[in-house]
Design a protein around this motif. Sequence first.
Motif, PDB file in Angstrom:
ATOM      1  N   PRO A 116       0.829  -1.208   0.000  1.00  0.00           N
ATOM      2  CA  PRO A 116       0.000   0.000   0.000  1.00  0.00           C
ATOM      3  C   PRO A 116       0.862   1.255   0.000  1.00  0.00           C
ATOM      4  CG  PRO A 116       0.077  -0.966   2.185  1.00  0.00           C
ATOM      5  CD  PRO A 116       0.766  -1.931   1.267  1.00  0.00           C
ATOM      6  N   TYR A 117       0.232   2.350  -0.395  1.00  0.00           N
ATOM      7  CA  TYR A 117       0.924   3.628  -0.358  1.00  0.00           C
ATOM      8  C   TYR A 117       1.181   4.056   1.090  1.00  0.00           C
ATOM      9  CZ  TYR A 117      -0.767   4.001  -5.193  1.00  0.00           C
ATOM     10  OH  TYR A 117      -1.047   3.762  -6.510  1.00  0.00           O
ATOM     11  N   ALA A 118       2.122   4.966   1.270  1.00  0.00           N
ATOM     12  CA  ALA A 118       2.295   5.586   2.583  1.00  0.00           C
ATOM     13  C   ALA A 118       1.017   6.336   2.946  1.00  0.00           C
ATOM     14  CB  ALA A 118       3.485   6.538   2.560  1.00  0.00           C
ATOM     15  N   GLU A 119       0.642   6.271   4.218  1.00  0.00           N
ATOM     16  CA  GLU A 119      -0.599   6.890   4.676  1.00  0.00           C
ATOM     17  C   GLU A 119      -0.322   7.747   5.904  1.00  0.00           C
ATOM     18  OE1 GLU A 119      -3.785   3.437   3.397  1.00  0.00           O
ATOM     19  OE2 GLU A 119      -2.502   3.083   5.131  1.00  0.00           O
ATOM     20  N   HIS A 120      -1.023   8.851   6.008  1.00  0.00           N
ATOM     21  CA  HIS A 120      -0.815   9.760   7.129  1.00  0.00           C
ATOM     22  C   HIS A 120      -1.670   9.316   8.314  1.00  0.00           C
ATOM     23  CE1 HIS A 120      -0.669  13.477   9.521  1.00  0.00           C
ATOM     24  NE2 HIS A 120       0.471  13.661   8.912  1.00  0.00           N
ATOM     25  N   TYR A 121      -1.057   9.293   9.499  1.00  0.00           N
ATOM     26  CA  TYR A 121      -1.743   8.806  10.691  1.00  0.00           C
ATOM     27  C   TYR A 121      -1.510   9.736  11.866  1.00  0.00           C
ATOM     28  CZ  TYR A 121       2.584   7.500  13.014  1.00  0.00           C
ATOM     29  OH  TYR A 121       3.804   7.548  13.638  1.00  0.00           O
ATOM     30  N   THR A 122      -2.380   9.625  12.858  1.00  0.00           N
ATOM     31  CA  THR A 122      -2.221  10.328  14.126  1.00  0.00           C
ATOM     32  C   THR A 122      -2.717   9.428  15.251  1.00  0.00           C
ATOM     33  OG1 THR A 122      -2.570  12.501  13.097  1.00  0.00           O
ATOM     34  CG2 THR A 122      -2.851  12.357  15.486  1.00  0.00           C
ATOM     35  N   VAL A 123      -1.867   9.194  16.238  1.00  0.00           N
ATOM     36  CA  VAL A 123      -2.253   8.497  17.465  1.00  0.00           C
ATOM     37  C   VAL A 123      -2.186   9.536  18.581  1.00  0.00           C
ATOM     38  CG1 VAL A 123      -1.718   6.649  19.094  1.00  0.00           C
ATOM     39  CG2 VAL A 123      -1.362   6.288  16.639  1.00  0.00           C
ATOM     40  N   PRO A 124      -3.338  10.030  19.054  1.00  0.00           N
ATOM     41  CA  PRO A 124      -3.329  11.065  20.096  1.00  0.00           C
ATOM     42  C   PRO A 124      -2.766  10.537  21.411  1.00  0.00           C
ATOM     43  CG  PRO A 124      -5.477  10.908  19.010  1.00  0.00           C
ATOM     44  CD  PRO A 124      -4.698   9.708  18.591  1.00  0.00           C
ATOM     45  N   GLU A 125      -2.316  11.451  22.245  1.00  0.00           N
ATOM     46  CA  GLU A 125      -1.749  11.068  23.546  1.00  0.00           C
ATOM     47  C   GLU A 125      -2.767  10.320  24.405  1.00  0.00           C
ATOM     48  OE1 GLU A 125       0.405  13.207  27.411  1.00  0.00           O
ATOM     49  OE2 GLU A 125       0.187  14.285  25.516  1.00  0.00           O
ATOM     50  N   ALA A 126      -4.025  10.783  24.384  1.00  0.00           N
ATOM     51  CA  ALA A 126      -5.060  10.128  25.194  1.00  0.00           C
ATOM     52  C   ALA A 126      -5.302   8.695  24.731  1.00  0.00           C
ATOM     53  CB  ALA A 126      -6.360  10.926  25.126  1.00  0.00           C
ATOM     54  N   THR A 127      -5.241   8.465  23.434  1.00  0.00           N
ATOM     55  CA  THR A 127      -5.442   7.119  22.909  1.00  0.00           C
ATOM     56  C   THR A 127      -4.285   6.206  23.291  1.00  0.00           C
ATOM     57  OG1 THR A 127      -6.799   7.896  21.060  1.00  0.00           O
ATOM     58  CG2 THR A 127      -5.669   5.781  20.780  1.00  0.00           C
ATOM     59  N   ALA A 128      -3.061   6.704  23.160  1.00  0.00           N
ATOM     60  CA  ALA A 128      -1.896   5.903  23.542  1.00  0.00           C
ATOM     61  C   ALA A 128      -1.974   5.528  25.017  1.00  0.00           C
ATOM     62  CB  ALA A 128      -0.611   6.679  23.254  1.00  0.00           C
ATOM     63  N   ALA A 129      -2.372   6.470  25.863  1.00  0.00           N
ATOM     64  CA  ALA A 129      -2.473   6.196  27.297  1.00  0.00           C
ATOM     65  C   ALA A 129      -3.580   5.186  27.594  1.00  0.00           C
ATOM     66  CB  ALA A 129      -2.734   7.504  28.053  1.00  0.00           C
ATOM     67  N   LEU A 130      -4.710   5.291  26.900  1.00  0.00           N
ATOM     68  CA  LEU A 130      -5.822   4.371  27.133  1.00  0.00           C
ATOM     69  C   LEU A 130      -5.467   2.953  26.700  1.00  0.00           C
ATOM     70  CD1 LEU A 130      -8.685   3.922  28.083  1.00  0.00           C
ATOM     71  CD2 LEU A 130      -9.497   4.602  25.805  1.00  0.00           C
ATOM     72  N   VAL A 131      -4.793   2.802  25.562  1.00  0.00           N
ATOM     73  CA  VAL A 131      -4.363   1.471  25.124  1.00  0.00           C
ATOM     74  C   VAL A 131      -3.433   0.854  26.162  1.00  0.00           C
ATOM     75  CG1 VAL A 131      -3.022   0.211  23.398  1.00  0.00           C
ATOM     76  CG2 VAL A 131      -4.690   1.922  22.662  1.00  0.00           C
ATOM     77  N   GLY A 132      -2.491   1.635  26.671  1.00  0.00           N
ATOM     78  CA  GLY A 132      -1.588   1.130  27.700  1.00  0.00           C
ATOM     79  C   GLY A 132      -2.319   0.753  28.973  1.00  0.00           C
ATOM     80  N   HIS A 133      -3.289   1.564  29.359  1.00  0.00           N
ATOM     81  CA  HIS A 133      -4.077   1.311  30.566  1.00  0.00           C
ATOM     82  C   HIS A 133      -4.851  -0.007  30.435  1.00  0.00           C
ATOM     83  CE1 HIS A 133      -6.836   2.200  33.923  1.00  0.00           C
ATOM     84  NE2 HIS A 133      -7.803   1.805  33.116  1.00  0.00           N
TER      85      HIS A 133
END
Length: 235
Positions: A116-133
């Motif tokens: 696939p082509y390169a794709e632009h992404y964003t993982v917000p800080e709140a999402t990263a923290a929630l996944v870890g939690h």
Amino acid sequence: MDPDARRRHPHPRRAAPPPRARGVRPLWQARLSTDVVPYLRRHGVPIRYGHVRRDWPAATYQTAFAHDRSSGGAEMPSAARPFTPELVTRLVSRGVLIAPITLHTGVASPEAHEPPYAEHYTVPEATAALVGHVRARGRRVIAVGTTAVRALETAVDAAGRVQASSGWTEHIVTPEGGVRTVDGLLTGLHEPRSSHLMMLTAIAGLDLLTATYEAALAERYLWHEFGDLNLILPG
């Protein structure tokens, strides 16, 4: 040809391709005499798969989670299409945590065997923290769509922790590399030899994935865009 057509539609000027080398396809470049994005918004139609019998307005390609409606992907993030605001409300009321993530989808499979082509992404800080939690407490992280998996797997560090990040990703999830951020996936049905199937194999394993697709073919489920959705959990 309508004699007024040239005045209504900007004439595309095609640049001649370089001499064709063995095994190399020529690249044609089209240039419009007007701004491309306004022209596409006026005259363009969304990409449509063969089983979708008519064109649908662009608004129907937005999901309940969409927040940036002025720019974005080349295709619908189809796994999230069945989610309605009412369904999201019901899930949240029953204790399901929902975290935002962005990956602007490119064309799913340019050609067979091509990445696939390169794709632009964003993982917000709140999402990263929630996944870890959630993962620290032994609960499951379920991705809605392969785009969500690609973004999370791009943002994971060497210790397996998801970090807030943003940019362009060329990461491809494979059975050899595996996944470190999700425990399951809601996804549509994808074409053979696509990178999506490699990701699904990494999550589900070959035996389960083969059984899933045999059932889908037998029951004539619809593929990908506006198609059927299935939940994949490792055995």
